[in-house]
Design an enzyme around this catalytic site. Structure first.
Site, PDB file in Angstrom:
ATOM      1  N   HIS A 263      30.974  41.805  13.678  1.00 16.34           N
ATOM      2  CA  HIS A 263      31.417  40.425  13.497  1.00 16.34           C
ATOM      3  C   HIS A 263      30.455  39.600  12.681  1.00 16.34           C
ATOM      4  O   HIS A 263      30.821  38.605  12.100  1.00 16.34           O
ATOM      5  CB  HIS A 263      31.634  39.773  14.849  1.00 16.34           C
ATOM      6  CG  HIS A 263      32.887  40.259  15.466  1.00 16.34           C
ATOM      7  ND1 HIS A 263      32.910  41.319  16.323  1.00 16.34           N
ATOM      8  CD2 HIS A 263      34.158  39.862  15.296  1.00 16.34           C
ATOM      9  CE1 HIS A 263      34.156  41.540  16.675  1.00 16.34           C
ATOM     10  NE2 HIS A 263      34.929  40.679  16.072  1.00 16.34           N
TER      11      HIS A 263
ATOM     12  N   ASN B 140      -7.576  61.261  40.405  1.00 18.52           N
ATOM     13  CA  ASN B 140      -8.496  61.265  41.547  1.00 18.52           C
ATOM     14  C   ASN B 140      -7.896  60.562  42.756  1.00 18.52           C
ATOM     15  O   ASN B 140      -8.584  60.223  43.703  1.00 18.52           O
ATOM     16  CB  ASN B 140      -9.845  60.633  41.159  1.00 18.52           C
ATOM     17  CG  ASN B 140      -9.647  59.184  40.733  1.00 18.52           C
ATOM     18  OD1 ASN B 140      -8.519  58.668  40.756  1.00 18.52           O
ATOM     19  ND2 ASN B 140     -10.715  58.515  40.349  1.00 18.52           N
TER      20      ASN B 140
ATOM     21  N   THR C 109      -6.588  57.607  42.979  1.00 18.54           N
ATOM     22  CA  THR C 109      -6.597  56.141  43.031  1.00 18.54           C
ATOM     23  C   THR C 109      -6.390  55.551  41.630  1.00 18.54           C
ATOM     24  O   THR C 109      -6.664  56.205  40.628  1.00 18.54           O
ATOM     25  CB  THR C 109      -7.945  55.582  43.557  1.00 18.54           C
ATOM     26  OG1 THR C 109      -8.990  56.039  42.698  1.00 18.54           O
ATOM     27  CG2 THR C 109      -8.208  55.990  44.982  1.00 18.54           C
TER      28      THR C 109
ATOM     29  N   ASN D 106       1.495  44.917  64.502  1.00 21.23           N
ATOM     30  CA  ASN D 106       2.090  43.742  65.144  1.00 21.23           C
ATOM     31  C   ASN D 106       1.072  43.138  66.104  1.00 21.23           C
ATOM     32  O   ASN D 106       0.337  43.856  66.777  1.00 21.23           O
ATOM     33  CB  ASN D 106       3.368  44.125  65.888  1.00 21.23           C
ATOM     34  CG  ASN D 106       4.321  42.939  65.971  1.00 21.23           C
ATOM     35  OD1 ASN D 106       3.989  41.832  65.536  1.00 21.23           O
ATOM     36  ND2 ASN D 106       5.514  43.173  66.523  1.00 21.23           N
TER      37      ASN D 106
ATOM     38  N   ASN E 267      -7.008  51.235  34.679  1.00 21.90           N
ATOM     39  CA  ASN E 267      -5.995  52.280  34.488  1.00 21.90           C
ATOM     40  C   ASN E 267      -4.651  51.653  34.140  1.00 21.90           C
ATOM     41  O   ASN E 267      -3.943  52.125  33.254  1.00 21.90           O
ATOM     42  CB  ASN E 267      -5.799  53.115  35.759  1.00 21.90           C
ATOM     43  CG  ASN E 267      -7.028  53.904  36.146  1.00 21.90           C
ATOM     44  OD1 ASN E 267      -7.238  54.204  37.309  1.00 21.90           O
ATOM     45  ND2 ASN E 267      -7.855  54.244  35.164  1.00 21.90           N
TER      46      ASN E 267
ATOM     47  N   LYS F  63       4.635  38.303  69.827  1.00 18.68           N
ATOM     48  CA  LYS F  63       4.498  39.096  68.592  1.00 18.68           C
ATOM     49  C   LYS F  63       5.748  38.933  67.734  1.00 18.68           C
ATOM     50  O   LYS F  63       6.761  38.387  68.178  1.00 18.68           O
ATOM     51  CB  LYS F  63       4.301  40.576  68.951  1.00 18.68           C
ATOM     52  CG  LYS F  63       2.971  40.847  69.625  1.00 18.68           C
ATOM     53  CD  LYS F  63       2.830  42.335  69.897  1.00 18.68           C
ATOM     54  CE  LYS F  63       1.478  42.643  70.509  1.00 18.68           C
ATOM     55  NZ  LYS F  63       1.316  44.079  70.760  1.00 18.68           N
TER      56      LYS F  63
ATOM     57  N   ASP G 236      23.505  43.522  24.732  1.00 19.14           N
ATOM     58  CA  ASP G 236      24.816  43.886  24.189  1.00 19.14           C
ATOM     59  C   ASP G 236      24.985  45.403  24.192  1.00 19.14           C
ATOM     60  O   ASP G 236      25.439  45.996  23.215  1.00 19.14           O
ATOM     61  CB  ASP G 236      24.964  43.314  22.770  1.00 19.14           C
ATOM     62  CG  ASP G 236      26.420  43.251  22.317  1.00 19.14           C
ATOM     63  OD1 ASP G 236      27.320  43.322  23.191  1.00 19.14           O
ATOM     64  OD2 ASP G 236      26.667  43.133  21.111  1.00 19.14           O
TER      65      ASP G 236
HETATM   66  N1  LIG Z   1      21.837  52.283  11.066  1.00 18.49           N
HETATM   67  C1  LIG Z   1      23.146  52.422  10.890  1.00 18.49           C
HETATM   68  N2  LIG Z   1      23.651  53.560  10.364  1.00 18.49           N
HETATM   69  C2  LIG Z   1      24.992  53.690  10.183  1.00 18.49           C
HETATM   70  N3  LIG Z   1      25.889  52.748  10.521  1.00 18.49           N
HETATM   71  C3  LIG Z   1      25.437  51.602  11.048  1.00 18.49           C
HETATM   72  C4  LIG Z   1      24.043  51.378  11.267  1.00 18.49           C
HETATM   73  N4  LIG Z   1      23.903  50.144  11.816  1.00 18.49           N
HETATM   74  C5  LIG Z   1      25.143  49.649  11.946  1.00 18.49           C
HETATM   75  N5  LIG Z   1      26.065  50.511  11.502  1.00 18.49           N
HETATM   76  C6  LIG Z   1      27.523  50.335  11.514  1.00 18.49           C
HETATM   77  O1  LIG Z   1      27.819  48.980  11.290  1.00 18.49           O
HETATM   78  C7  LIG Z   1      28.488  48.427  12.418  1.00 18.49           C
HETATM   79  C8  LIG Z   1      28.064  47.004  12.611  1.00 18.49           C
HETATM   80  O2  LIG Z   1      26.675  46.931  12.853  1.00 18.49           O
HETATM   81  P1  LIG Z   1      26.146  45.977  14.001  1.00 18.49           P
HETATM   82  O3  LIG Z   1      26.771  46.334  15.284  1.00 18.49           O
HETATM   83  O4  LIG Z   1      24.671  45.966  13.950  1.00 18.49           O
HETATM   84  O5  LIG Z   1      26.747  44.602  13.425  1.00 18.49           O
HETATM   85  P2  LIG Z   1      27.148  43.256  14.127  1.00 18.49           P
HETATM   86  O6  LIG Z   1      27.742  42.426  13.068  1.00 18.49           O
HETATM   87  O7  LIG Z   1      25.982  42.730  14.861  1.00 18.49           O
HETATM   88  O8  LIG Z   1      28.278  43.726  15.118  1.00 18.49           O
HETATM   89  P3  LIG Z   1      28.860  43.100  16.482  1.00 18.49           P
HETATM   90  O9  LIG Z   1      30.172  42.545  16.137  1.00 18.49           O
HETATM   91  O10 LIG Z   1      28.997  44.312  17.354  1.00 18.49           O
HETATM   92  O11 LIG Z   1      27.867  42.134  16.990  1.00 18.49           O
HETATM   93  C9  LIG Z   1      28.126  49.358  13.578  1.00 18.49           C
HETATM   94  O12 LIG Z   1      29.061  49.318  14.596  1.00 18.49           O
HETATM   95  C10 LIG Z   1      28.077  50.696  12.881  1.00 18.49           C
HETATM   96  O13 LIG Z   1      29.358  51.256  12.745  1.00 18.49           O
HETATM   97 CA   LIG Z   2      27.588  46.006  17.235  1.00 17.72          CA
HETATM   98 CA   LIG Z   3      25.630  42.246  17.005  1.00 16.19          CA
END
Ligand SMILES: Nc1ncnc2c1ncn2[C@@H]1O[C@H](COP(=O)(O)OP(=O)(O)OP(=O)(O)O)[C@@H](O)[C@H]1O
Ligand SMILES: [Ca+2]
Ligand SMILES: [Ca+2]
Length: 600
Positions: free
Chosen positions: A157, A468, A470, A545, A475, A579, A275
Site C-alpha cells: 500500500h 561456574n 553463577t 513464612n 556477564n 503469618k 505487522d
Molecule cells: N526484498 C524483497 N525482495 C523481493 N520482493 C520484495 C522485497 N521486499 C518487498 N517485496 C515485495 O513487495 C511487496 C511490498 O513490500 P512491502 O510489504 O515492504 O511494502 P508496503 O508498501 O509496506 O506494503 P504493506 O501494504 O504490506 O504495508 C511485498 O509484499 C513483496 O511482495
Molecule cells: Ca507488506
Molecule cells: Ca508496510
C-alpha cells in the site's frame, strides 16, 4: 488508510518493462484453495457471517479492508448472503487489501474523534493544515548512478518493489530489491517519520539470518528508495495458499522456528515489528528449503523497557487484543505469530468475520476453535503451543524465545534458544522486591517442572560464559553486548542493565535465577497453577513464612499511607498465628503496589 492505498499513478520510470504493456501481473485473479475460518464465538453476528462455497466462491483471505474496498470488490458482493462450508475457494481481492495502518482509522470512527485525539495522530491521508512538510531524508541522491532498476516484483500500500542490479562499487553485479515509496503518499509528518524509522530500523537490525539484508537508502524529489536483498521465493502467504493451508506439523515447525528466531532477535533489540503476517515473510528462493526473511518494517517501532505503545496499527486478522486496547509492547508480535501458527496448522483463520469490527470483536472476545478437524488429530503439544501464543493476556502469553523452547519446538533440528528480553524485565522486578517476596518466589521456583526449567537453564547458560554456576552483572552486560545492534541504543536496553545494578557486588546462582526469572503470570495461565501455588505455599510455610503485622507487610509491599491497610490486607494475614495466608502469599507472588489497590 486513505491516500496510501492507491497504486502509483505513473509507471516506474526506472523499469525496463514495456511501458505499453498495460497488464499488471500482480492483479491477475488467482483462484486459491480454501482457508476456512472457524472459531468458537458465541456471537451470532460473527459466526453467521461464514460463507458457502456455492454462493461465495471468492472471498478475500486478507483482512477485510476498509469499507471502500469492500464496496468495490465483486468478491464481497457475491459473498453477502452465504452460510458456512469448510471447503471453498478464495482469490486475492483486488486491489490489494489489508493496508496496515487503517485499523487506526476504523477505530477512530468507532470511538469518535475525541477518544483518539489523545495520541494527536492526524488521520493518514489528511494534510496537516498549514504545515510545510519537510520530505528530505538526507539519503544519497545517487540511485540511478549506482543501480540499474528493473521490473516490479511486488507491491504494497505504501510502495512497490523492483528488482535492480548494482552498477558499481563493492556490490557491483549484485541483484537486489528496491522498495520505492512515493513522497506524494507521505502527506503527514507521521507518515514521513514512519519512513524514516523504517530505514533506521532496517539499517540497525540487519545481520540476522531471517531478516532481509539492508544495503542502502536513496531519495530524489519523488521517492524514497530502500535497497535490500532480493528475495525471489515469494511471500509465505502464497506458499500457504498454494498448499491449501495444509502443513504437516514438521513443515509448520520449519516456518515457525525462523519466524520466532527473527522476532526474538528484534525484541531483544527493543524493536517491535507490529505487522507480522504471512505477506511480510519472503523466501529467498523458490525451493522449499530456502530461508524465510522478515520484511516490511514500515510499522515497526522501538519499545523502550517499561514503555507501552499506544498507536493502533497492524492488520486486522493478526492484531493482538491489547493493541486494540491501546497499551502494548513486544508481546503483540507474538500474538500475530500465534495467528500464523494457527493458520499453518489448520488452514483456517482463528479470528474471522466479514467486517473489520467483527474481527476485532472476535479477537477481543472469541476463543479460537481447537475442536474442528484437523485439530483432534494434531499433537497435544502443537495445540498447547498455539494456545500459549494466543493467550489474550499479554503477561500470560509466551515470548518468542519461550516458544522456541516449548516442547513442540525444542527437539526440532536442534533449535537454538536465543536470549529472551523478558528475563531482564523479570530480574529487574525481582531485584526491587522485598525479601518476603523473594522468599515466596524462591518457594514457587522449587515447584517448576522439567519443561519450565529447560527454558530457564537455556537462558542461564547464555548468561554464564564461565560455567561456574553463577552469573554477575558483567556477564549479563557481555551477553547483551554480544547480541547488540544499533537499535539497542534507541530502545535504551542499556537502561535495563542499569536497573540491575543491585547485582554489582554479588553473584546469582541458578536457584536464585529461577526465582528471579520466573513469570508468575505465565504460570498462572497453566491448568496446573493451583497445584504450583499450593505446593509453593507449603514450602514457604516451612521456610520463609513468619508472623507479620499489617503495617510491616504494607511497608514490605511498599504501600503508601493512602491505602486503608486494615481493610485491604485483612485477609492476607492468618488470624491464628499472624503469618501470611495462602491468599496473601499468592498476592505477594504477583508483586503489588499502591497502584494495584487504587485500581481495585
Ligand atoms: N526484498 C524483497 N525482495 C523481493 N520482493 C520484495 C522485497 N521486499 C518487498 N517485496 C515485495 O513487495 C511487496 C511490498 O513490500 P512491502 O510489504 O515492504 O511494502 P508496503 O508498501 O509496506 O506494503 P504493506 O501494504 O504490506 O504495508 C511485498 O509484499 C513483496 O511482495
Ligand atoms: Ca507488506
Ligand atoms: Ca508496510
Amino acid at each position: 488508510m486513505g491516500t496510501c492505498t492507491s497504486k502509483p499513478s505513473k509507471p516506474n520510470p526506472y523499469s525496463s518493462r514495456d511501458p505499453n504493456d498495460q497488464s499488471d501481473p500482480s492483479q491477475t485473479p488467482k483462484s486459491l484453495p480454501s482457508l476456512t475460518p472457524h472459531h468458537n464465538s458465541k456471537d451470532d453476528a460473527v459466526s453467521g457471517a461464514r460463507q458457502s462455497q456455492s454462493q461465495s466462491p471468492f472471498f478475500p483471505f486478507y483482512s477485510p479492508s476498509p469499507a471502500h474496498y469492500f464496496k468495490k470488490s465483486p468478491a464481497t458482493t457475491k459473498s453477502k448472503s452465504a452460510a458456512s462450508t469448510p471447503s471453498r475457494f478464495f482469490r486475492r481481492p483486488f486491489p490489494p487489501p489489508s493496508p496496515a495502518k487503517h485499523i487506526k482509522a476504523v477505530l477512530a470512527r468507532r470511538l469518535g474523534k475525541k477518544a483518539t485525539a489523545s495520541v494527536a495522530i492526524p488521520e493518514d491521508g489528511e494534510d496537516e493544515d498549514g504545515v510545510d512538510l519537510d520530505k528530505r531524508f538526507g539519503f544519497s541522491k545517487e540511485l540511478t548512478s549506482r543501480l540499474e532498476v528493473g521490473d516490479e516484483v511486488g507491491r504494497g500500500h505504501f510502495g512497490y518493489t523492483c528488482s535492480a542490479v548494482f552498477k558499481k562499487g563493492e556490490f557491483k553485479g549484485q541483484q537486489v530489491a528496491v522498495k520505492v515509496i512515493p513522497k506524494a503518499k507521505m502527506t503527514t509528518a507521521i507518515a514521513i517519520e514512519d519512513v524514516r524509522r523504517e530505514v533506521k530500523i532496517l539499517r540497525a537490525l540487519t545481520g540476522h539470518t531471517n531478516l532481509v539484508q539492508f544495503y542502502d537508502a536513496f531519495e530524489d524529489s519523488d521517492n524514497v528508495y530502500i535497497v535490500m536483498e532480493l528475495c525471489e521465493g515469494g511471500e509465505l502467504l502464497d506458499r500457504i495458499l498454494s498448499r491449501g493451508g495444509k502443513y504437516s506439523e514438521d513443515d509448520a515447525k520449519t516456518v515457525m522456528v525462523q519466524v520466532l528466531n527473527v522476532v526474538a532477535f528484534c525484541h531483544l533489540q527493543g524493536v517491535v515489528h507490529r505487522d507480522l503476517k504471512p505477506e511480510n515473510f519472503l523466501y529467498t528462493a523458490k525451493d522449499e528449503s530456502s530461508p524465510l526473511k522478515a520484511i516490511d518494517f514500515g510499522l515497526s517501532d522501538f519499545a523502550k523497557p517499561d514503555e507501552r505503545l499506544n498507536d493502533i496499527v497492524g492488520s486486522a486478522y493478526y492484531v493482538a487484543p491489547e493493541v486494540l486496547h491501546r497499551s502494548y509492547s513486544t508481546e503483540a508480535d507474538v500474538w500475530s505469530i500465534g495467528v500464523i501458527a494457527y493458520i499453518l496448522l489448520c488452514g483456517s483463520r482463528p479470528f474471522w468475520a466479514r467486517t473489520e469490527s467483527g474481527i476485532f470483536r472476535a479477537v477481543l472476545k472469541a476463543d479460537p476453535s481447537f475442536d474442528e478437524a484437523p485439530w483432534p488429530s494434531l499433537s497435544i503439544e502443537a495445540k498447547d503451543f498455539v494456545k500459549r501464543l494466543l493467550n489474550k493476556d499479554p503477561r500470560k502469553r509466551m515470548t518468542a524465545a519461550q516458544a522456541l523452547s516449548h516442547p513442540w519446538m525444542r527437539n526440532y533440528n536442534d533449535v537454538k534458544v536465543p536470549l529472551d528480553i523478558l528475563i531482564f524485565r523479570l530480574m529487574k522486578m525481582y531485584m526491587r522486591s522485598s525479601s518476603l517476596r523473594k522468599a515466596a518466589l524462591r518457594a514457587l521456583s522449587k515447584t517448576l517442572t522439567v519443561d519450565d526449567l529447560f527454558y530457564l537453564k537455556q537462558q542461564f547458560s547464555l548468561l554464564e560464559p564461565n560455567k561456574n554456576g553463577t552469573i554477575t552483572l558483567d556477564n549479563i552486560r557481555m551477553a547483551l553486548m554480544k547480541n547488540a545492534t544499533d537499535a539497542m541504543k534507541e530502545s535504551r536496553i542499556s537502561d535495563l542493565i542499569a536497573s540491575l545494578n543491585a547485582l554489582q557486588y554479588r553473584r546469582m546462582d541458578f536457584e536464585e535465577f529461577c526465582a528471579a526469572a520466573l513469570s508468575v503470570h505465565q504460570l498462572e495461565a497453566l491448568d496446573r497453577w493451583e497445584q504450583h501455588a499450593r505446593c509453593a505455599y507449603e514450602l514457604f510455610e516451612k521456610d520463609g513464612n513468619r508472623a507479620i503485622v499489617i503495617e510491616e507487610l504494607a511497608s514490605e509491599l511498599g504501600l503508601g499511607p493512602s491505602i486503608p491497610l486494615h481493610v485491604v490486607l485483612h485477609d492476607w494475614i492468618r488470624h491464628t498465628d499472624g503469618k501470611l495466608s495462602f491468599l496473601g502469599f499468592v498476592k505477594l507472588l504477583h508483586g503489588v503496589s499502591s497502584r494495584t489497590f487504587v485500581k481495585a
